[in-house]
Design a protein around this motif. Structure first.
Motif, PDB file in Angstrom:
ATOM      1  N   ASP A  63       0.830  -1.216   0.000  1.00  0.00           N
ATOM      2  CA  ASP A  63       0.000   0.000   0.000  1.00  0.00           C
ATOM      3  C   ASP A  63       0.864   1.265   0.000  1.00  0.00           C
ATOM      4  O   ASP A  63       0.360   2.376  -0.051  1.00  0.00           O
ATOM      5  N   SER A  88      -0.901   0.834  -5.488  1.00  0.00           N
ATOM      6  CA  SER A  88      -0.939  -0.271  -4.519  1.00  0.00           C
ATOM      7  C   SER A  88      -1.092  -1.605  -5.247  1.00  0.00           C
ATOM      8  O   SER A  88      -1.528  -1.655  -6.390  1.00  0.00           O
ATOM      9  N   ARG A 135      -6.048  -4.480  -0.262  1.00  0.00           N
ATOM     10  CA  ARG A 135      -5.876  -3.010  -0.315  1.00  0.00           C
ATOM     11  C   ARG A 135      -6.712  -2.347   0.776  1.00  0.00           C
ATOM     12  O   ARG A 135      -7.872  -2.733   1.013  1.00  0.00           O
TER      13      ARG A 135
END
Ligand code: LLP
Length: 432
Positions: A327, A395, A403
């Motif tokens: 991320d 990400s 996520r």
């Protein structure tokens, strides 16, 4: 440390964004969590729109959606009156699903596929930014077949080296983007596009890189492009009505980063456009810019939960968080620097420097190289600032990490704009 937009330390010593205490946000939405300060994004849009105005020069601000895109963001950008730069079928699809006005969409990319070009023609996308000769021919065939006219810009490479990370510098002579202004063939291509029945040639595009702090690099780019406009007219008798200068305006991540004042810079840029045009004796072109990072980066904060800390035998002091390079990839990829705090202990004294690392099975899984923190305890909330651009959009699901959710906060309320991924989402395309 700098707090941007509506971010403050509240009376409890907690970090607060958009009038929402981050402790409440974490309780409601869990961690990791991308928090976007909606008012600050809107202020940045307005700063660009209101600063980029002149009596003599027609202008347009286009948001580079690769920095951060989803349906809510498309809606916000439309409400603020900016146009939208998309770079793939996926970004275009998002814009279409959000009902973004097609005439204000600019479609970029160095290798748009036939399917993507079809999609753009079918939906009457405002402008295609062509990258090369092959693409120009491909688009022309599609337009001919469907009897559709489309506006095009040609991306050119003015060969400028601006000071930035190698991976995000785009206009050295060996860059993959655009056709070189030093090549004779580029004149021929411009002439070919201009003569084409279904392609409405509007002008040129160039983008010299990202996270650039020197105003002079942009002035140099402008000077070179304005001179090139004159050369094109002289060589192949084609008028350039529009000049898109791309984005790349640097922002503050850590102490020592010195972004220039956008308002002053844009005013100076437009004055320079007028002066260059009169000096070169050419008509003043419409000028377009494409900020991405400068619109959203400082509006984003990522919240993580602290797990363990570990002092290595070698002396490095790690703090582990529940996110990862999946991320937050910019540190691993560009050696980027960030500032971090313990959001629940903003008034506690700083103890020492920590390296913030995540859950991925990789030594390079570093989020913050040097975070000055009070001694972290398990379950503390660690906030990383300026993660609004190129974080959610870059990400991944490495190590099958899900996520994080993305939320917008404003005036004391919060809303989810992208849900947290679930384990089910991870397997949705698997076939047993
Ligand atoms: N226009 C064009 C044609 C671009 O290629 C880009 C960025 C922009 C505008 C917006 O640039 P900005 O204003 O956001 O600097 N992933 C990298 C950045 C890659 C930028 C690619 N192109 C990073 O995280 O730093």
């Amino acid at each position: 440390m700098k707090l941007f937009g509506t971010t403050i330390i509240n009376e409890k010593g907690h970090l607060e964004i958009g009038g929402c205490c981050t402790m409440e946000l974490v309780k409601k939405y869990q961690t990791p969590l991308y928090v976007m300060d909606e008012a600050h994004i809107r202020n940045q849009c307005r700063l660009f729109k209101e600063s980029f105005i002149s009596d003599k020069v027609d202008t347009e601000v286009i948001y580079a959606s690769k920095a951060f895109l989803n349906l809510a963001m498309c809606k916000l950008i439309n409400e603020e009156g900016l146009s939208l730069d998309v770079v793939s079928g996926g970004e275009l699809y998002t814009a279409l699903k959000a009902h973004f006005p097609v005439e204000r969409i600019y479609f970029h990319g160095n290798n748009k596929t036939e399917e993507e070009l079809h999609m753009a023609v079918k939906h009457d996308i405002g402008t295609i930014v062509l990258d090369n000769q092959y693409e120009a021919h491909l688009l022309s065939e599609i337009c001919e077949k469907h009897h559709k006219h489309i506006n095009v810009l040609l991306r050119v490479n003015p060969g400028i080296e601006a000071h930035t990370h190698e991976y995000i510098s785009t206009t050295k002579n060996d860059s993959k983007f655009g056709e070189s202004i030093f090549s004779e063939a580029t004149f021929e291509l411009i002439k070919w596009i201009d003569d084409h029945e279904f392609l409405n040639f509007r002008g040129l595009h160039s983008h010299i890189g990202s996270q650039i702090f020197e105003r002079e690099s942009f002035y140099r780019q402008l000077g070179i492009m304005m001179t090139y406009i004159k050369t094109v007219k002289q060589n192949v008798n084609v008028c350039i009505d529009e000049l898109n200068l791309g984005g790349g305006f640097g922002i503050y991540y850590v102490d020592g980063d010195t972004p220039f004042d956008i308002n002053i810079f844009l005013k100076e840029l437009l004055e320079k456009v007028e002066n260059d045009a009169s000096g070169l004796n050419i008509p003043i072109p419409k000028i377009l810019i494409e900020p991405g990072r400068a619109i959203v980066a400082n509006s984003g904060t990522t919240l993580y939960k602290v797990g363990s800390t570990k002092k290595t035998y070698g002396g490095k002091h790690y703090v582990f968080v529940d996110g990862s390079m999946a991320d937050h990839i910019r540190t691993a990829l560009y050696d980027a620097d960030y500032e971090a705090v313990l959001a629940n202990r903003m008034n506690d004294e700083i103890e020492e420097n920590y390296t913030v690392t995540g859950k991925c099975c990789e030594s390079g899984d570093i989020l913050v190289k040097t975070a000055k923190l009070p001694k972290p305890n398990p379950k503390d909330i660690l906030a990383v600032f300026s993660t609004g651009a190129y974080h959610y959009s870059m990400s991944s699901n490495y190590n099958l990490m899900t996520r994080p959710a993305v939320i917008f906060v404003k005036d004391g309320s919060s809303r989810v704009v992208v849900k947290r991924e679930t384990y089910t989402d991870l397997l949705r395309n698997n076939i047993e």
